[in-house]
Design a protein around this motif. Sequence first.
Motif, PDB file in Angstrom:
ATOM      1  N   ASP A   1      -1.354   0.829  -4.700  1.00  0.00           N
ATOM      2  CA  ASP A   1      -2.682   1.396  -4.960  1.00  0.00           C
ATOM      3  C   ASP A   1      -2.650   2.877  -5.300  1.00  0.00           C
ATOM      4  O   ASP A   1      -3.516   3.365  -6.014  1.00  0.00           O
ATOM      5  CB  ASP A   1      -3.633   1.130  -3.783  1.00  0.00           C
ATOM      6  N   HIS A   2      -1.654   3.620  -4.803  1.00  0.00           N
ATOM      7  CA  HIS A   2      -1.556   5.070  -5.002  1.00  0.00           C
ATOM      8  C   HIS A   2      -0.225   5.522  -4.420  1.00  0.00           C
ATOM      9  O   HIS A   2       0.445   4.748  -3.730  1.00  0.00           O
ATOM     10  CB  HIS A   2      -2.706   5.813  -4.294  1.00  0.00           C
TER      11      HIS A   2
ATOM     12  N   TRP B   1      -7.749  -0.482  -4.409  1.00  0.00           N
ATOM     13  CA  TRP B   1      -7.612  -1.944  -4.227  1.00  0.00           C
ATOM     14  C   TRP B   1      -8.797  -2.667  -4.831  1.00  0.00           C
ATOM     15  O   TRP B   1      -8.648  -3.757  -5.407  1.00  0.00           O
ATOM     16  CB  TRP B   1      -7.426  -2.307  -2.751  1.00  0.00           C
TER      17      TRP B   1
ATOM     18  N   SER C   1      -7.210   4.196  -0.806  1.00  0.00           N
ATOM     19  CA  SER C   1      -6.925   2.759  -0.785  1.00  0.00           C
ATOM     20  C   SER C   1      -8.127   1.906  -1.193  1.00  0.00           C
ATOM     21  O   SER C   1      -7.998   1.029  -2.056  1.00  0.00           O
ATOM     22  CB  SER C   1      -6.460   2.349   0.614  1.00  0.00           C
TER      23      SER C   1
ATOM     24  N   ASP D   1       0.812  -1.212   0.000  1.00  0.00           N
ATOM     25  CA  ASP D   1       0.000   0.000   0.000  1.00  0.00           C
ATOM     26  C   ASP D   1       0.848   1.266   0.000  1.00  0.00           C
ATOM     27  O   ASP D   1       1.771   1.400   0.809  1.00  0.00           O
ATOM     28  CB  ASP D   1      -0.918  -0.013   1.235  1.00  0.00           C
ATOM     29  N   GLY D   2       0.527   2.197  -0.895  1.00  0.00           N
ATOM     30  CA  GLY D   2       1.038   3.555  -0.800  1.00  0.00           C
ATOM     31  C   GLY D   2       2.507   3.758  -1.099  1.00  0.00           C
ATOM     32  O   GLY D   2       3.146   4.620  -0.488  1.00  0.00           O
TER      33      GLY D   2
ATOM     34  N   HIS E   1      -2.762  11.218   0.808  1.00  0.00           N
ATOM     35  CA  HIS E   1      -3.178  10.989  -0.574  1.00  0.00           C
ATOM     36  C   HIS E   1      -4.681  11.137  -0.650  1.00  0.00           C
ATOM     37  O   HIS E   1      -5.352  11.270   0.361  1.00  0.00           O
ATOM     38  CB  HIS E   1      -2.712   9.614  -1.054  1.00  0.00           C
TER      39      HIS E   1
ATOM     40  N   ASP F   1       2.331   2.602   3.810  1.00  0.00           N
ATOM     41  CA  ASP F   1       1.328   3.664   3.756  1.00  0.00           C
ATOM     42  C   ASP F   1       1.154   4.330   5.120  1.00  0.00           C
ATOM     43  O   ASP F   1       1.035   5.557   5.220  1.00  0.00           O
ATOM     44  CB  ASP F   1      -0.001   3.081   3.277  1.00  0.00           C
TER      45      ASP F   1
HETATM   46 ZN   LIG Z   1      -3.609   2.860   0.145  1.00  0.00          ZN
END
Ligand SMILES: [Zn+2]
Length: 277
Positions: free
Chosen positions: A211-212, A52, A48, A11-12, A220, A166
Amino acid sequence: VSEHVLVIGIDGVRWDTLLSEATPHLDSLAIRGFAAPVRVNDDGPTISGPAWATIVTGALPSRHGILGNDFHGHHLAEFPDVVSLARDQRPELASWVGAAWLPLVSEDSGGPMFAGGGWFPEGPQAHTGDDWEMADAAVTAACAAFLTEHDGSQGSLVLCYLGGVDEVGHHHGVGELYRDFVRRSDARVGALLSAVAARDGEDWTVLVVTDHGHVDAGGHGGDSVEERTAWIIAAGPAVPTVAPEKLEQADIAGHIWKVFGLQGPDGAIGTALGARR
Ligand SMILES: [Zn+2]
């Protein structure tokens, strides 16, 4: 011949951080396949839950209905996660999902995103970097144990989610601790790749995805390039060895549909890696 797919979600993780840090295990995958940035589709926010859901359903947020980190009101019955789709259409497959972010795998916040739930560490939702460090270690160990022990004679689909990067991004920005967590996540990728490599006679597809991104100060949800730029690293028998010109996060699900011969839902956009036109 049976097919085997391992998906690792981290994540992230900013693309520029990924490029600047030493990540030898991810590099080893990129050398066998490709690494490429992917724009988070403008259909949804750089959050997220929506991202996702797009990754695992192959559908955009306006279709799967997850627009934030509360999943109530989702349309996952029409746009199921790829593990549930596989269990429905290929019930002989061995499958496993693990995550320490509870909405993915439990009823927390309107979940689970994975209809069958999944493995998560005992205790409350992690909310600090230290908690996430332990939680990610536990998920990785549980995933590695499944990878080592399962009967893959009819195929395998395994998904492991790591959330610590993240969390430290939110609390500390994209500084030294964030970069440290990116390196720790690479080491976890290495542990999972070792578990896969120890299996005899199986040719695995490995898909790693974020995811980002994050803004410099951490956080974010906006439309800056840093937030909108995600990435995919992939390697395997049907994965191109040069980065495809066109990619969507939904192509993670799309590629898994292709590998296992699954029928994705009407209205989804996922397509096999390298097949998008
Ligand atoms: Zn995320």
